[in-house]
Write a protein that holds these residues in place. Structure first.
Motif, PDB file in Angstrom:
ATOM      1  N   SER A 341       0.925  -1.280   0.201  1.00  0.00           N
ATOM      2  CA  SER A 341       0.091  -0.087  -0.080  1.00  0.00           C
ATOM      3  C   SER A 341       0.700   1.309  -0.026  1.00  0.00           C
ATOM      4  N   VAL A 342       1.945   1.235  -0.070  1.00  0.00           N
ATOM      5  CA  VAL A 342       3.238   2.212  -0.124  1.00  0.00           C
ATOM      6  C   VAL A 342       3.204   2.874  -1.500  1.00  0.00           C
ATOM      7  N   THR A 343       3.074   4.161  -1.565  1.00  0.00           N
ATOM      8  CA  THR A 343       2.996   4.745  -2.857  1.00  0.00           C
ATOM      9  C   THR A 343       4.321   5.355  -3.092  1.00  0.00           C
ATOM     10  N   TYR A 344       4.683   5.152  -4.060  1.00  0.00           N
ATOM     11  CA  TYR A 344       6.231   5.303  -4.738  1.00  0.00           C
ATOM     12  C   TYR A 344       6.014   6.321  -5.920  1.00  0.00           C
ATOM     13  N   LYS A 345       7.178   7.497  -5.984  1.00  0.00           N
ATOM     14  CA  LYS A 345       7.082   8.174  -6.720  1.00  0.00           C
ATOM     15  C   LYS A 345       8.126   7.976  -7.962  1.00  0.00           C
ATOM     16  N   THR A 346       7.846   8.325  -9.109  1.00  0.00           N
ATOM     17  CA  THR A 346       8.648   8.094 -10.155  1.00  0.00           C
ATOM     18  C   THR A 346       8.775   9.121 -11.281  1.00  0.00           C
ATOM     19  N   ASP A 347      10.099   9.252 -11.840  1.00  0.00           N
ATOM     20  CA  ASP A 347      10.281  10.354 -12.784  1.00  0.00           C
ATOM     21  C   ASP A 347      10.430   9.735 -14.363  1.00  0.00           C
ATOM     22  N   VAL A 348       9.366   9.355 -15.088  1.00  0.00           N
ATOM     23  CA  VAL A 348       9.656   8.556 -16.219  1.00  0.00           C
ATOM     24  C   VAL A 348       9.117   9.457 -17.423  1.00  0.00           C
ATOM     25  N   ARG A 349      10.083   9.351 -18.621  1.00  0.00           N
ATOM     26  CA  ARG A 349       9.543   9.766 -19.805  1.00  0.00           C
ATOM     27  C   ARG A 349       9.138   8.225 -20.499  1.00  0.00           C
ATOM     28  N   LEU A 350       7.942   8.415 -21.066  1.00  0.00           N
ATOM     29  CA  LEU A 350       7.318   7.375 -21.880  1.00  0.00           C
ATOM     30  C   LEU A 350       7.477   7.449 -23.380  1.00  0.00           C
ATOM     31  N   ILE A 351       7.663   6.284 -23.999  1.00  0.00           N
ATOM     32  CA  ILE A 351       7.694   6.327 -25.395  1.00  0.00           C
ATOM     33  C   ILE A 351       6.864   4.741 -25.580  1.00  0.00           C
ATOM     34  N   ALA A 352       5.682   4.972 -26.337  1.00  0.00           N
ATOM     35  CA  ALA A 352       4.649   3.718 -26.319  1.00  0.00           C
ATOM     36  C   ALA A 352       4.925   3.466 -27.795  1.00  0.00           C
ATOM     37  N   ALA A 353       4.578   2.177 -28.259  1.00  0.00           N
ATOM     38  CA  ALA A 353       4.575   1.812 -29.737  1.00  0.00           C
ATOM     39  C   ALA A 353       3.551   0.906 -29.891  1.00  0.00           C
ATOM     40  N   SER A 354       2.871   0.860 -30.910  1.00  0.00           N
ATOM     41  CA  SER A 354       1.838  -0.166 -31.297  1.00  0.00           C
ATOM     42  C   SER A 354       1.618  -0.278 -32.863  1.00  0.00           C
ATOM     43  N   ASN A 355       1.381  -1.574 -33.188  1.00  0.00           N
ATOM     44  CA  ASN A 355       1.215  -1.653 -34.636  1.00  0.00           C
ATOM     45  C   ASN A 355      -0.257  -2.015 -34.754  1.00  0.00           C
ATOM     46  N   ARG A 356      -1.244  -1.757 -33.735  1.00  0.00           N
ATOM     47  CA  ARG A 356      -2.685  -1.701 -34.139  1.00  0.00           C
ATOM     48  C   ARG A 356      -3.139  -0.398 -34.216  1.00  0.00           C
ATOM     49  N   ASP A 357      -4.442  -0.070 -34.606  1.00  0.00           N
ATOM     50  CA  ASP A 357      -5.142   1.282 -35.011  1.00  0.00           C
ATOM     51  C   ASP A 357      -5.757   1.480 -33.394  1.00  0.00           C
ATOM     52  N   LEU A 358      -5.018   2.325 -32.554  1.00  0.00           N
ATOM     53  CA  LEU A 358      -5.627   2.607 -31.258  1.00  0.00           C
ATOM     54  C   LEU A 358      -6.560   3.442 -31.460  1.00  0.00           C
TER      55      LEU A 358
END
Length: 533
Positions: A341-358
């Motif tokens: 139940s402990v909340t953690y903080k993170t500093d992340v830059r996200l790059i996502a990829a998909s071959n589907r028609d999102l």
């Protein structure tokens, strides 16, 4: 009992308090304050005692503990001293000197607010001491009377100052141990992170070298590289869209390499490669015993990618019930490990990829629309290989160099007919298919000239060759096809420079014998021309 004239009793009390405060675990320090203050109230023959600490966040001294004899109201907890006694606050905080008041007339004219507070709380006499350690003000402690005035003897003041010094030593020890624990926890977290990062790197994470592996000069590729160059220095979320095998991983690697996070490891998760039951643990980590098989605590990819870049490939395969948690960590930078139940903080830059028609998946309810729009901050559409055929020759030679080094084979020549076939083919599997075809062809090429295998679904695999019906082909049929392709790529030149015999690594007479045995003859309709390429 008053401490006046009771030096032996006071020294014994002081030794007892010091042993208790300095010998007990630091976690018990604050819990023992009230009991210690009551001991001092009884020994000093006063009615009230208050203990306060300086808040490290704002530097304000507030009361944290207050005790009083029955029938006497203790001083309120949590009140900033500067609000009720600004003159006393100045003496304790700025001058760091004790404040000794035997009668309210001892207060100077500028202490009018302090005098009002004394009268409001029924204070007759009071002695307040700053708690200072290592030239740092940590808090304060006071002793006071409400029923009669008290003349504080200098010997008593000196002994009470010793009590404040005992408190100072205990607080200093507590703070040092807390800092040590925090440092040890930080070291342990760093060790655990480095161990996880090393394991991740051994699994084959992507290096970050820039745009060097993105080969081509077509307008379609230049447009993609321009977009990647523009978004790379920012922390904006990037959504890479395109068919399988178009190089989305390479673009993600290039964006990370051009970003301010380049010095940290680029972390990758393929959402399609993990079962739904494990992907949450993979992304956010888990505690020991969180589920069957969780024999130890595990750091998730979001924690591992803190202050770096996380590449989520095949994001369209992320389970619907997990998408709100991904949305939360993108919006707030917060998450919980599975089983915690402990909340953690993170500093992340996200790059996502998909071959589907999102977009279509979001309309149909197969993908959360709010997550889709959160991901689509900066979309980049990668063109299929058939839309950038001008890049195929450059790609071929680039891949031949890479694969040749890996396989220990050096290809120096690609016949023109072979390159023409590579350019003409539509490559439904894109660059990934091209790489596989070239790797297979290098393996089957006995010399420095590329002997191109069949393209498309009819191409035989590296393993056993089969017919369309699925039965195993005869070895003679495979050998006949192999020699025919060599002859055709050399325009049926059997001997001499650039001949099929040289390509196959055979003596010309041996090749003639194999051709005769296998019934290989050149059709009279086949034109005779010199080899090109």
């Amino acid at each position: 009992m008053s401490p006046d004239g009771a030096a032996g009793s006071f020294e014994a009390l002081l030794a007892s308090l010091a042993a208790r405060l300095l010998g007990q675990p630091v976690d018990l320090f604050e819990a023992s304050i009230d009991d210690i203050l009551l001991q001092l109230v009884e020994f000093l023959d006063v009615e009230r005692s208050t203990f306060g600490l300086v808040d490290p966040g704002d530097g304000i001294l507030r009361s944290t503990h207050a005790v009083a004899l029955p029938g006497v109201a203790p001083f309120p907890i949590g009140r900033p001293i500067i609000e009720v006694s600004p003159w006393i606050f100045e003496q304790l905080i700025q001058k760091r000197v004790p404040v000794i008041v035997s009668h309210e007339s001892d207060l100077p004219p500028e202490a009018s607010v302090d005098l009002q507070t004394f009268r409001a709380f029924g204070v007759k006499s009071v002695a307040l001491f700053p708690i200072v350690a290592a030239d740092q003000l940590l808090g304060g402690v006071s002793f006071g009377t409400t029923r009669r005035e008290r003349l504080w003897q200098q010997s008593t003041v000196d002994r009470l100052r010793l009590i404040s010094e005992v408190f100072a030593g205990a607080l200093l020890r507590r703070d040092h141990e807390r800092k040590l624990r925090a440092s040890l926890a930080e070291v342990e977290a760093l060790r655990e992170r480095l161990q996880t990062e090393n394991e991740y790197l051994r699994e084959g994470s992507m290096a970050a070298d820039g745009f060097e592996d993105l080969v081509g000069e077509s307008a379609a590729l230049r447009n993609v590289l321009f977009q990647a160059e523009q978004v790379a220095p920012t922390d904006s979320t990037v959504l890479l869209l395109g068919e399988t095998g178009t190089g989305k991983e390479l673009i993600a690697k290039a964006i990370h390499a051009k970003s301010g996070r380049r010095d940290r490891t680029l972390v990758k998760v393929n959402c399609a490669a993990l079962p739904p039951t494990l992907i949450e643990s993979e992304l956010f980590g888990h505690e020991k015993g969180a589920f069957t098989g969780a024999v130890a605590r595990k750091i998730g990819r979001f924690e591992l990618a803190d202050r770096s870049t996380l590449f989520l490939d095949e994001i369209g395969d992320l389970p619907l019930d997990l998408q709100p948690k991904l949305l939360r960590v993108l919006q707030e930078g917060e998450f919980e490990r599975v089983g915690s139940s402990v909340t953690y903080k993170t500093d992340v830059r996200l790059i996502a990829a998909s071959n589907r028609d999102l977009a279509a998946a979001a309309r149909e309810g197969a993908f959360r629309p709010d997550l889709y729009y959160r991901l689509r901050v900066f979309p980049i559409e990668l063109p299929p290989l058939r839309a950038r055929k001008d890049d195929i020759p450059l790609l071929v030679w680039h891949l031949l160099g890479q694969l040749g080094a890996t396989l220990g084979r050096k290809i120096e020549r690609v016949p023109v007919p072979a390159m023409d076939r590579l350019i003409a083919y539509d490559w439904p599997g894109n660059i990934r298919e091209l790489r596989n075809v070239l790797e297979r062809s290098i393996i089957l090429s006995p010399g420095p000239t590329l002997l191109l295998e069949e393209l498309g679904e009819g191409a035989p695999g590296v393993g056993v060759a089969t017919t369309a019906a699925g039965s195993v082909r005869r070895l003679e049929d495979v050998e006949r096809d192999h020699i025919l392709r060599a002859l055709e790529s050399c325009h049926w030149r059997v001997r001499g420079k650039g001949s099929a015999a040289g390509l196959l690594g055979l003596n010309a007479s041996t090749l003639y014998s194999r051709m005769k045995k296998l019934g290989i003859r050149r059709s009279t309709a086949t034109p005779r021309r010199l080899a090109r390429g």
